[in-house]
Write a protein that holds these residues in place. Structure first.
Motif, mmCIF file in Angstrom:
data_model
loop_
_atom_site.group_PDB
_atom_site.id
_atom_site.type_symbol
_atom_site.label_atom_id
_atom_site.label_comp_id
_atom_site.label_asym_id
_atom_site.label_seq_id
_atom_site.Cartn_x
_atom_site.Cartn_y
_atom_site.Cartn_z
ATOM 1 N N VAL A 270 62.792 73.059 4.121
ATOM 2 C CA VAL A 270 63.729 72.055 4.628
ATOM 3 C C VAL A 270 62.977 70.794 5.051
ATOM 4 O O VAL A 270 63.365 69.668 4.687
ATOM 5 C CB VAL A 270 64.526 72.632 5.817
ATOM 6 C CG1 VAL A 270 65.295 71.537 6.527
ATOM 7 C CG2 VAL A 270 65.472 73.702 5.330
ATOM 8 N N ILE A 271 61.886 70.969 5.799
ATOM 9 C CA ILE A 271 61.130 69.802 6.263
ATOM 10 C C ILE A 271 60.573 69.017 5.071
ATOM 11 O O ILE A 271 60.617 67.784 5.036
ATOM 12 C CB ILE A 271 59.987 70.251 7.205
ATOM 13 C CG1 ILE A 271 60.560 70.677 8.553
ATOM 14 C CG2 ILE A 271 58.985 69.144 7.413
ATOM 15 C CD1 ILE A 271 61.048 69.543 9.406
ATOM 16 N N THR A 272 60.074 69.726 4.053
ATOM 17 C CA THR A 272 59.552 69.045 2.865
ATOM 18 C C THR A 272 60.643 68.221 2.202
ATOM 19 O O THR A 272 60.430 67.055 1.835
ATOM 20 C CB THR A 272 59.017 70.075 1.852
ATOM 21 O OG1 THR A 272 58.226 71.003 2.542
ATOM 22 C CG2 THR A 272 58.222 69.409 0.774
ATOM 23 N N LEU A 273 61.834 68.847 2.045
ATOM 24 C CA LEU A 273 62.926 68.134 1.388
ATOM 25 C C LEU A 273 63.295 66.874 2.160
ATOM 26 O O LEU A 273 63.453 65.799 1.576
ATOM 27 C CB LEU A 273 64.155 69.052 1.274
ATOM 28 C CG LEU A 273 64.062 70.146 0.212
ATOM 29 C CD1 LEU A 273 65.300 71.006 0.218
ATOM 30 C CD2 LEU A 273 63.850 69.513 -1.154
ATOM 31 N N PHE A 274 63.418 66.995 3.478
ATOM 32 C CA PHE A 274 63.816 65.830 4.265
ATOM 33 C C PHE A 274 62.725 64.758 4.243
ATOM 34 O O PHE A 274 63.040 63.562 4.194
ATOM 35 C CB PHE A 274 64.158 66.226 5.699
ATOM 36 C CG PHE A 274 65.601 66.611 5.854
ATOM 37 C CD1 PHE A 274 66.545 65.657 6.154
ATOM 38 C CD2 PHE A 274 66.008 67.921 5.678
ATOM 39 C CE1 PHE A 274 67.884 66.000 6.288
ATOM 40 C CE2 PHE A 274 67.335 68.274 5.811
ATOM 41 C CZ PHE A 274 68.283 67.314 6.117
ATOM 42 N N ILE B 48 55.443 61.591 9.617
ATOM 43 C CA ILE B 48 55.583 62.476 10.781
ATOM 44 C C ILE B 48 56.098 63.842 10.330
ATOM 45 O O ILE B 48 55.606 64.884 10.758
ATOM 46 C CB ILE B 48 56.530 61.840 11.819
ATOM 47 C CG1 ILE B 48 55.831 60.673 12.507
ATOM 48 C CG2 ILE B 48 56.965 62.859 12.853
ATOM 49 C CD1 ILE B 48 56.646 60.054 13.598
ATOM 50 N N LEU B 49 57.105 63.820 9.427
ATOM 51 C CA LEU B 49 57.663 65.096 8.967
ATOM 52 C C LEU B 49 56.622 65.888 8.176
ATOM 53 O O LEU B 49 56.507 67.112 8.336
ATOM 54 C CB LEU B 49 58.908 64.857 8.112
ATOM 55 C CG LEU B 49 60.143 64.391 8.879
ATOM 56 C CD1 LEU B 49 61.313 64.215 7.930
ATOM 57 C CD2 LEU B 49 60.525 65.382 9.966
ATOM 58 N N PHE B 50 55.838 65.195 7.334
ATOM 59 C CA PHE B 50 54.805 65.905 6.571
ATOM 60 C C PHE B 50 53.765 66.508 7.513
ATOM 61 O O PHE B 50 53.292 67.628 7.301
ATOM 62 C CB PHE B 50 54.129 64.973 5.569
ATOM 63 C CG PHE B 50 54.858 64.859 4.269
ATOM 64 C CD1 PHE B 50 55.187 65.990 3.547
ATOM 65 C CD2 PHE B 50 55.222 63.635 3.755
ATOM 66 C CE1 PHE B 50 55.866 65.905 2.350
ATOM 67 C CE2 PHE B 50 55.899 63.529 2.558
ATOM 68 C CZ PHE B 50 56.231 64.664 1.857
#
Lengths: 169, 479
Positions: B18-22, B111-113
């Motif tokens: 999910v984090i990768t997709l976002f 930040i998400l990565f």
């Protein structure tokens, strides 16, 4: 025959590695790095890891080193810009600690390997494990997860370099 | 040669997916959005954080694992993922800029990565995967540290962090290579049964891994980079670095040493003991001399790494759960104090020197009260979460026979009271200079302030809820 090759290649790679750090001229250092990488590729070949050897030459000695030289020449560094090292004590200390570390590692490897009973690998088995097929298979089964993470790692690196290098975000 | 890919239970890595997709979505949307719609990006990133947290919950008590432990779904992994996601959410909240200038999609995407890297790192018992997670986290952080490209200090911060970080990664990788050379495996669950664990080669590898991880959690003597990097990086990123990556480094440390290599405890415990004492003492003593509040908090983060190392040395159930508890509490209070700094640093003026804080407590009571709560909590005075966390750590140490370490820890907290309360004294008991600092009033920074202040107080008064959860982290952890 293999042993002679090994020692010649090992000597070449160690000596050129020392020359990399000993050179004042950045271009010369980069050229010695190519020598080191190539002799390492030969060492991989001796071990039967043909895929690794080819990748080493293509990616490291080829692509990355070209970029390296390109950047060094673009920066146009002159010799005097490096300047003399001001902190002599730092240099001496670094040298001493490095020497201690080297002795320690050599001793540890010597001790460690003599105690362990390593079964010798036959040339056929080595060729088998070093082949493109075996590596490809283990990349997509056993090491699928690390393989996918690596692709994300590369994506992050690309994104990061664009952010830092682009003129206007 | 036909390849059969074994079936994958996607539930285990769902939060990561999910984090990768976002992260990719935010990155791809950026060029297509007109400037007036750029506000969507932080909202989208926060949504991603919530969705990922939602997918973490079913993993609680499920004890699933994938690829022989390359990805774990145990309780420890879930708690750490929640800590990282919380830190990320708060960082996104405090990144809000009032003056029409946006950070841009790359900022949120990175930040998400980085969060993704931490999550991978904390939920694996394979050294290669831990290493890759660490790299994903660090590379994103190097760039984030230098995100203020026109600011020389930010450039210095990124450069320093990158050079030192790359050097320390070399140590980590060399250690993993030596361990693989001795045992023929990088999986902690498998290599712990290897008969060669006492070989000098293996111990050298273990020592190198310790150096690599000690750098990431900033323990003395691998702490040199911390003050400069924390001072130069954009303040929201400094808050992020103090919370997430530190917790991720400790997650890896716990996985490798406390859980993976428990049988080898006599080997590493003395080293960690010395590191803990050095880290606490030096961090606290050097913090006293700092006049820049970001540098002071940087040294305080070094000192806190020392406190958490106490719980690693204490070991066992209590050690593990108290370190997890403290990492969560520390994330809250440190992000909170950086949120106050951000609130005071609007309009390009940084206002990071201690004299800039004169009289602010009386002029802006809410901000002053929040800062007081965080400072009191960081120094470990009741009724705040910092006190409860320290209490659990020290009691775990006493219980497991590390009385000296607990005493040194208590003495260090006493030293730290001086420099934390100095901020409060300056805020409330000194006259404000005539053109005094005007704080920032964006809703998201205020929200982050309120959330962290309430949580710091709430967990200080009712710590049982969280402590019951952290105690279960050991219960289902894979050995």
């Amino acid at each position: 025959m293999g042993t002679i090759f090994f020692f010649v290649l090992a000597a070449v790679s160690v000596i050129s590695a020392i020359l990399i750090v000993a050179q004042k001229n950045a271009v010369a250092s980069a050229l010695y790095l190519i020598v080191t990488l190539c002799s390492q590729a030969m060492l991989y070949l001796l071990l039967g890891a043909s895929f690794l050897a080819v990748i080493q030459i293509i990616v490291y000695a080829g692509a990355i080193m070209v970029l390296f030289l390109f950047v060094i020449m673009l920066l146009n560094l002159r010799r005097d810009e490096f300047g003399p090292d001001k902190k002599k004590i730092q240099r001496v200390l670094a040298f001493a600690l490095g020497a201690v570390w080297l002795i320690q590692v050599v001793a540890v490897i010597k001790l460690g390997l003599s105690k362990m009973s390593l079964s010798p690998v036959t040339p056929e088995a080595a060729l088998e494990t070093g082949s493109v097929q075996t590596i490809g298979k283990s990349l997509f089964t056993e090491y699928l997860y690390p393989f996918e993470i690596t692709s994300i790692l590369l994506l992050v690196a690309i994104l990061g370099s664009i952010v830092l290098a682009k003129k206007k975000i | 040669m036909p390849i059969t890919i074994p079936p994958i239970d996607f539930r285990v890595i769902m939060p990561e997916i999910v984090i990768t997709l976002f992260a990719c979505l935010v990155m791809l949307l950026e060029p297509f959005l007109p400037d007036r719609r750029k506000w969507i990006l932080p909202h989208l990133s926060s949504l991603g954080v919530f969705v990922a947290a939602y997918f973490c919950l079913p993993l609680w008590n499920s004890n699933l694992l994938l690829w022989q432990g390359q990805a774990l779904g145990d309780n420890l992994a879930v708690i750490f993922k929640i800590i990282f996601l919380l830190g990320t959410l708060l960082t996104i909240l405090i990144s809000y800029l009032k003056s029409g200038h946006h950070w841009g999609g790359e900022y949120y995407s990175l930040i998400l990565f980085s969060t993704l890297g931490m999550m991978i790192m904390a939920s694996s018992s394979d050294l290669i995967v831990i290493f890759l997670g660490l790299e994903v986290m660090s590379i994103a952080l190097y760039v984030l540290a230098g995100f203020n490209r026109s600011d020389l200090k930010s450039n210095e911060s990124a450069m320093k962090y990158f050079l030192m970080g790359a050097f320390s990664t070399g140590f980590l990788l060399y250690g993993i290579a030596l361990i693989y050379g001795t045992t023929g495996s990088t999986n902690l669950n498998i290599l712990v049964n290897n008969p060669h664990l006492t070989e000098p080669l293996f111990i050298t590898g273990l020592g190198l891994i310790l150096v690599g991880l000690a750098f990431k959690v900033a323990t003395v003597p691998f702490h040199m980079w911390v003050p400069d990097v924390y001072e130069g990086a954009p303040t929201p990123i400094t808050a992020f670095m103090a919370a997430g990556p530190k917790a991720a480094g400790f997650a890896a440390l716990l996985r490798v040493f406390l859980i993976g290599l428990t049988p080898l405890a006599p080997m590493w415990i003395t080293i960690l003991w010395i590191l803990a004492v050095l880290t606490m003492t030096l961090g606290n003593v050097l913090a006293i001399a700092q006049m820049n509040i970001k540098r002071m908090l940087a040294y305080s983060s070094i000192a806190h790494a020392g406190y958490i190392l106490i719980s690693v040395v204490a070991g066992g159930d209590d050690g593990l759960s108290s370190s997890v508890f403290y990492l969560l509490v520390y994330s809250l209070m440190t992000i909170g104090s950086f949120a106050v700094i951000i609130a005071l640093g609007e309009k390009g003026e940084k206002n990071e020197e201690l004299p800039d804080y004169r009289g602010l407590g009386l002029k802006y009571p809410l901000l002053g009260v929040c800062m007081t709560i965080f400072m009191v909590s960081l120094s470990g005075i009741p009724p705040t979460a910092g006190f409860v966390g320290k209490f659990y750590i020290f009691s775990a140490a006493v219980k497991n026979g590390q009385l000296e370490l607990a005493i040194i820890g208590v003495l260090n907290s006493l030293i730290s009271v001086y420099y934390y309360l100095r901020v409060v004294v300056i805020m409330f008991m000194q006259e404000a200079p005539s053109p005094s600092v005007v704080p920032h009033s964006s809703w998201s920074v205020q929200l982050a302030l309120w959330l962290t202040a309430m949580a710091t107080l709430g967990l200080g008064i009712f710590p049982d809820i969280l402590f019951k959860i952290t105690q279960q982290s050991w219960l289902f952890t894979l050995r």
